[in-house]
Design an enzyme around this catalytic site. Structure first.
Site, short mmCIF file in Angstrom:
data_model
loop_
_atom_site.label_atom_id
_atom_site.label_comp_id
_atom_site.label_asym_id
_atom_site.label_seq_id
_atom_site.Cartn_x
_atom_site.Cartn_y
_atom_site.Cartn_z
N ILE A 149 0.93 -1.25 0.11
CA ILE A 149 0.23 0.09 0.09
C ILE A 149 0.83 1.11 0.65
CG2 ILE A 149 -2.05 1.49 0.75
CD1 ILE A 149 -3.20 -1.40 1.95
N LYS A 188 9.26 -22.08 -10.66
CA LYS A 188 8.36 -21.74 -10.68
C LYS A 188 8.31 -20.28 -11.29
CE LYS A 188 6.30 -25.71 -9.41
NZ LYS A 188 5.17 -26.26 -10.71
N GLN A 193 5.01 -14.18 -13.29
CA GLN A 193 3.64 -13.61 -13.55
C GLN A 193 2.59 -12.76 -12.69
OE1 GLN A 193 1.31 -17.06 -16.29
NE2 GLN A 193 3.41 -18.56 -15.52
N CYS A 384 34.66 5.37 14.13
CA CYS A 384 33.91 6.19 15.18
C CYS A 384 33.65 5.42 16.75
CB CYS A 384 32.64 5.89 14.25
SG CYS A 384 31.34 7.11 15.04
N HIS A 513 34.08 7.57 8.88
CA HIS A 513 34.06 6.62 8.53
C HIS A 513 34.63 5.90 6.51
CE1 HIS A 513 30.38 4.76 11.24
NE2 HIS A 513 30.76 6.19 11.20
N GLU A 515 34.52 3.55 5.10
CA GLU A 515 34.18 3.17 3.97
C GLU A 515 33.27 3.32 2.98
OE1 GLU A 515 31.79 2.60 7.94
OE2 GLU A 515 34.06 3.44 7.77
#
Length: 565
Positions: A149, A188, A193, A384, A513, A515
């Protein structure tokens, strides 16, 4: 005028829409096109900054300080797109924009409705990101699953955009699932579909299907999917599980996905044939690194869900590529290190990484892991909270400040080594109130950090933290041997701490950070250096063991060998 690709998902969540969108961007860039990517999330949070990592995974931070969905991390790793707050919209943020306009009277007394006001706001957000005209293609990923929804306003908005932009300028790609049923031994197609039928019922007609499966989908089943979903058979692409996510663009390219996109959007005149040679070498190195392997322990708070540290895990992989080694990661819940045998649990690792986090839980386990790494000269990387706990451990055990702590965990500590950001004193709201985004950092001459960054005097890294090192204790910790090798340009914030290389081969903590800025083809220097240090520690330990007579080597303690080195 940019072209638009809308990526939707069906059947179940977590099918890899983000990786699909990122891979499409990677393939189009390889063909010389400029791309940007947008993520539309249907949840009502304004952003994911206040959401639990266990529910939502990592919060990715952009240079401008936006707290965004982890898929933006994939976007930046797979492409050269420079993303910002404008590249991630949630239902909460869209509704807030609409309500703010209503309160200002921008709608001139009209009745505010989902259609057209909310959908118009969504379309405006998408088009605003491309107003500068730099992007040839805009890839828009719709979060959630068709049928939810909360995602309906977003789906309606992209349906309208499909009509407004025209078929030559808008392409719908649907990621769906073709499950294998073990009981019958069959793949399947019915879920796919039904998913496509539901999408078509709301007016969206997908032209390409990316069918997720744990095995190859045979020709006859692809033909069946094409027939019942009203697409060309060549447009039914198998998105099979692969060994590494960086193989996904190659797998899609080998099935002609990028060629179909270029053809559908009439980009043939501006798109070249593409060159994926660098990407193929990357995947080859990840699969079969020539130098060897290394083992790294990540001692964290949210290890039950690896997506909580998604960028971190990928950055370690990138660091391994830089040294041509395989990085074997072991996730250790920090609370588990409160057991008496915690040293034995860490003994077999070449390095230890302590990542970020919030709250008191598990912090003492992190401190124990850091203490072990410092005493045994095992490479240690703190990020951190990992840097903050490294400072606390050093204060307690090297500077004899017994009850040193962070005010985040103990407001009455006599030695508040870490305290709340001075700019946030009195601020109680959680959302968007941290030190966020890219900030410059000056590196001390002669430091490990300066060496790792190739001699650079100043760097820029992304932050996400609410607490900082207390400068009142800097002199005490410096006398104990801790090196403060990185600070903000105004010297107000401590950014990097380390031990001298005479004391420890590789011991570094950073408040930011790194990364978030690592890419597979451009590994972040801190991760490249850390992984190399871990690998060298492994080689030194193995060499030390080999030099010990056979009866003794069988019983040698790995930590003792590391100490000898």
């Amino acid at each position: 005028m940019p072209k638009y690709i809308f990526v939707t998902g069906g059947v179940v969540s977590s099918l890899g829409k983000g990786l699909a969108a990122s891979s499409i961007g990677c393939l189009l860039e390889a063909r010389g096109l400029h791309v940007t990517l947008i993520k539309l999330d249907p949840y009502l949070n304004v952003d994911p900054g206040t959401m639990s990592p266990f529910q939502h995974g990592e919060v990715f931070v952009t240079d401008d300080g936006a707290e965004t969905d982890l898929d933006l991390g994939h976007y930046e790793r797979f492409t050269h797109a420079h993303l910002s707050q404008a590249n991630n919209w949630t239902s909460g943020r869209i509704y807030r924009e609409v309500i703010d306009k209503e309160r200002r009277g921008d709608y001139l007394g009209k009745t505010i409705q989902v259609i057209p006001h909310v959908t118009d706001e969504i379309k405006q957000a998408i088009r605003a990101e491309t107003a500068n005209g730099e992007a040839d293609v805009v890839i828009v990923e719709i979060g959630g699953t068709v049928g939810d929804i909360e995602s309906l306003p977003f789906l309606e908005a992209i349906r309208q955009m499909g009509n407004e932009e025209g078929r030559e300028n808008a392409l719908f790609i649907h990621v769906t699932l073709v499950p294998f049923i073990a009981a019958s031994g069959e793949l399947k197609t019915k879920p796919t579909q039904h998913s496509v039928r539901e999408l078509r019922e709301i007016g969206i007609i997908p032209e390409i299907l990316l069918c997720r499966s744990d095995r190859s989908i045979p020709h006859d089943l692809r033909g069946k999917i094409a027939l019942f979903c009203n697409v060309k058979e060549s447009a039914v692409i198998t998105a099979q599980d692969v060994d590494t996510i960086y193989e996904v663009p190659l797998a899609l390219h080998d099935q002609g996905l990028d060629e179909q996109i270029v053809s559908s959007l009439h980009l043939g005149e501006v798109a070249n044939q593409g060159d994926l040679a660098d990407w193929r070498r990357l995947v080859s190195t990840i699969r079969e690194p020539s130098a060897g392997e290394t083992s790294i322990a990540i001692v964290g708070k949210y290890v039950e869900l690896e997506d909580s540290y998604k960028s971190l895990r990928e950055a370690l992989t990138h660091g391994g590529v830089a040294s041509n080694v395989r990085v074997n990661v072991k996730w250790i819940e920090s609370e588990e290190l409160m057991e008496d045998d915690y040293e034995a649990r860490l003994r077999d690792f070449d390095a230890i990484l302590v990542p970020g986090g919030f709250g008191k839980r598990g912090v003492e386990g992190m401190i124990r892991g850091i203490s072990y790494a410092r005493r045994t000269r095992t490479p240690l990387f703190g990020i951190c909270l990992g840097m903050q706990t490294a400072c606390i451990e050093f204060a307690r055990n090297a500077c004899h400040l017994k009850d040193a702590d962070s005010t985040e965990f103990n407001v009455e500590t006599p030695y508040p080594i870490i305290f709340k950001l001075r700019d946030l004193v009195g601020v109680e709201e959680m959302g968007g109130t941290m030190r966020l985004g890219a900030w410059p950092c000056h590196l001390q001459e002669g430091s490990l950090a300066r060496q790792v960054y190739g001699g650079a005097e100043e760097i820029s890294e992304r932050h996400r933290h609410r607490y900082e090192f207390n400068p009142a204790f800097r002199e005490s910790l410096e006398k104990g041997g801790l090196v403060f090798s990185g600070a903000s340009a105004d010297k107000r914030f401590i950014e990097i701490v380390e031990l001298s290389r005479d004391e420890h081969p590789w011991f570094l903590g950073c408040q930011f950070h790194p990364e978030f800025k690592s890419k597979p083809l451009a590994p972040h220097p801190l991760f490249a250096s850390f992984v190399e240090a871990a690998f060298q520690n492994r080689l030194h330990t193995e060499a030390a063991v080999e030099q010990i007579p056979e009866p003794e080597s069988a019983a040698i303690d790995r930590a003792a060998a590391a100490s000898e080195n």
